[in-house]
Design a protein around this motif. Structure first.
Motif, mmCIF file in Angstrom:
data_model
loop_
_atom_site.group_PDB
_atom_site.id
_atom_site.type_symbol
_atom_site.label_atom_id
_atom_site.label_comp_id
_atom_site.label_asym_id
_atom_site.label_seq_id
_atom_site.Cartn_x
_atom_site.Cartn_y
_atom_site.Cartn_z
ATOM 1 N N GLU A 164 -5.937 24.120 17.647
ATOM 2 C CA GLU A 164 -6.073 23.790 16.227
ATOM 3 C C GLU A 164 -7.465 24.135 15.704
ATOM 4 O O GLU A 164 -7.607 24.643 14.589
ATOM 5 C CB GLU A 164 -5.770 22.307 15.999
ATOM 6 C CG GLU A 164 -4.308 21.945 16.155
ATOM 7 C CD GLU A 164 -4.034 20.521 15.716
ATOM 8 O OE1 GLU A 164 -4.947 19.866 15.204
ATOM 9 O OE2 GLU A 164 -2.882 20.073 15.896
ATOM 10 N N VAL A 165 -8.494 23.860 16.492
ATOM 11 C CA VAL A 165 -9.857 24.196 16.079
ATOM 12 C C VAL A 165 -10.011 25.713 15.962
ATOM 13 O O VAL A 165 -10.573 26.229 14.993
ATOM 14 C CB VAL A 165 -10.891 23.629 17.078
ATOM 15 C CG1 VAL A 165 -12.300 24.091 16.729
ATOM 16 C CG2 VAL A 165 -10.807 22.115 17.107
ATOM 17 N N GLU A 213 -8.355 27.031 12.840
ATOM 18 C CA GLU A 213 -9.140 26.754 11.636
ATOM 19 C C GLU A 213 -10.315 27.717 11.512
ATOM 20 O O GLU A 213 -10.577 28.262 10.437
ATOM 21 C CB GLU A 213 -9.646 25.319 11.681
ATOM 22 C CG GLU A 213 -10.509 24.941 10.484
ATOM 23 C CD GLU A 213 -11.026 23.518 10.585
ATOM 24 O OE1 GLU A 213 -11.901 23.161 9.794
ATOM 25 O OE2 GLU A 213 -10.536 22.783 11.468
ATOM 26 N N ARG A 252 -8.623 19.698 9.361
ATOM 27 C CA ARG A 252 -9.014 18.516 10.142
ATOM 28 C C ARG A 252 -9.342 17.328 9.236
ATOM 29 O O ARG A 252 -9.440 16.198 9.703
ATOM 30 C CB ARG A 252 -10.202 18.841 11.041
ATOM 31 C CG ARG A 252 -11.515 19.017 10.300
ATOM 32 C CD ARG A 252 -12.691 19.102 11.250
ATOM 33 N NE ARG A 252 -12.670 20.325 12.023
ATOM 34 C CZ ARG A 252 -13.640 20.672 12.866
ATOM 35 N NH1 ARG A 252 -14.688 19.879 13.021
ATOM 36 N NH2 ARG A 252 -13.577 21.802 13.527
ATOM 37 N N HIS A 253 -9.542 17.585 7.933
ATOM 38 C CA HIS A 253 -9.877 16.501 7.011
ATOM 39 C C HIS A 253 -8.639 15.841 6.393
ATOM 40 O O HIS A 253 -8.779 14.987 5.520
ATOM 41 C CB HIS A 253 -10.759 17.035 5.873
ATOM 42 C CG HIS A 253 -12.104 17.509 6.309
ATOM 43 N ND1 HIS A 253 -12.514 18.809 6.178
ATOM 44 C CD2 HIS A 253 -13.128 16.853 6.908
ATOM 45 C CE1 HIS A 253 -13.737 18.939 6.653
ATOM 46 N NE2 HIS A 253 -14.139 17.771 7.104
#
Length: 436
Positions: A102-103, A106, A330-331
């Motif tokens: 996921e990181v 992004e 992620r926010h």
């Protein structure tokens, strides 16, 4: 390192990260890496993310793999991206493959700027100077950079925000003991990384410049657009203007052929029609309730209209945050929670006003209670959907701009109708004698 020295270093990194970054930038990167590696990850992160991007990447490459991965994953995404852009594509991808999926997804999204924007045209491998330097420190920093190839350098504050520029000629001729601020000149022009090519061309037409600094949404300096790219942008923009005049654009324009416009618009109109039938089906479930209490039909658009407007506000704010990269995937818990809370608070305020008007109109306290409760529920759902829909679409790789409004309208209509009519059906015996 002695435990007392290590504790003192950790305190210094946590309390004075900008000062620590200046010291790291002035020392060999292998020594800086050793010092950071001897600290807890949270302390190392505090100083690493305020380093100049080229130094940050050089240090990162000499850190233990686990600590390096932690820094890339936990730093602000734009800072990690600034460091990664110092590498070529193959090296960047090798680093990204080490991170959580996921990181990495992004960061790849941030690295891939949209077509025809300033970020696509800029050279990110240009390191700035710190505003608090002396001329001698700036010259030494220039020797470390080596690959600049620029006739002017850009100056940033401790937070990386662009504050000025320095001519290399002025730097070479100035007294070494002078503060850099004495020879720093004002910025003539700058551009945002997401600004379209048209604005780059417009800026060039207004200012006779050969270098255009690029900043992100926070004002942090992230690169420059060089003269060759500036001239190429002018040529490309001119050719696009000619294409637009003859209707050759791939996207719809004001003068596009009618059939082209129909092909672009009709599929979404058909989808919107389907969602309208879904909302109508919800109303149909309560046909008998509406027939017995006709006041419900009068007030139904009030609930749906208010929830639709509340959802549109949440959608606009979230979309802007995604486009400007103020927020990332992620926010999502913070953004969704905030918009849901705003929906509840606005719902209570609007419900109070609505209840007063409905009471004056109907003199029915049960009806007032029904519409107030429905208003709060529907506006809560609207805020939730307005934030969640574009984030979910971005998460699955879809463009939020293409479908968010249609999905949002469906959600707000269905929830608004169902909450109002459903609560009214439950309390129908109390509403038998309602009249407007």
């Amino acid at each position: 390192m002695d435990p007392a020295d290590a504790a003192l270093t950790r305190r210094f990194l946590l309390d004075y990260p900008q000062e620590a970054a200046r010291l790291f930038e002035a020392m060999p990167t292998d020594e800086a890496a050793v010092l950071l590696a001897g600290q807890p990850p949270h302390a190392a992160l505090r100083a690493w993310q305020v380093l100049a991007p080229d130094v940050a990447m050089q240090v990162l490459q000499q850190l233990p793999v686990s600590l390096a991965e932690h820094l890339l994953a936990e730093a602000e995404p734009v800072i990690s991206v600034a460091a990664l852009t110092q590498l070529d594509a193959a090296q960047r991808e090798a680093w990204l493959k080490r991170l959580h999926a996921e990181v990495a997804h992004e960061l790849r999204g941030l690295l891939a700027y949209p077509e025809d924007c300033a970020g696509r045209m800029m050279d990110p491998r240009v390191s700035p100077l710190r505003s608090g330097m002396t001329v001698a420190e700036a010259v030494e920093r220039l020797r470390q950079i080596r690959r600049s190839g620029l006739r002017e350098l850009f100056v940033v504050d401790d937070d990386g925000r662009l504050t000025g520029r320095v001519e290399v000629q002025d730097l070479a001729l100035a007294n070494r003991d002078l503060p850099l601020s004495d020879i720093t000149r004002a910025i003539v022009a700058q551009i945002g990384d997401l600004d379209p090519r048209e604005e780059v061309v417009e800026t060039l037409q207004k200012q006779p410049i050969t270098l255009l600094p690029v900043v992100n949404v926070s004002g942090r300096f992230i690169g420059v657009i060089r003269q060759a790219e500036l001239m190429a942008a002018v040529e490309e923009e001119s050719s696009l203007d000619i294409q637009t005049m003859v209707g050759a654009s791939p996207d719809e324009r004001a003068l596009s052929p009618p059939l082209f416009a129909v092909r672009k618009r009709l599929p979404w109109l058909q989808i919107n029609l389907l969602t309208a039938f879904l909302a109508s089906a919800v109303v149909g479930l309560f046909e008998n309730t509406i027939a017995q209490i006709t006041a419900l039909a009068v007030l139904l658009p009030v609930v749906a209209g208010q929830s639709g407007n509340a959802g549109a506000q949440a959608l606009a704010v979230t979309m802007r945050g995604l486009v400007l990269r103020e927020i990332s995937l992620r926010h999502w818990p913070v953004v969704v929670g905030k918009e849901a809370l705003v929906g509840v608070m606005n719902g209570i305020a609007v419900a109070a006003t609505t209840g007063l008007v409905v009471y004056i109109w109907s003199r029915s306290l049960p009806l007032v209670g029904v519409i107030m409760l429905a208003m709060v529920i529907s506006m809560f759902a609207a805020g939730l959907a307005g934030a969640l829909v574009p984030i979910l679409l971005r998460r699955i790789g879809q463009d939020p701009a293409t479908a968010s409004s249609i999905i949002l309208t469906t959600v707000t209509d269905i929830v608004g109708f169902f909450s109002f009519l459903g609560i009214a059906a439950v309390f129908a015996p109390l509403l038998k004698n309602v009249s407007g």
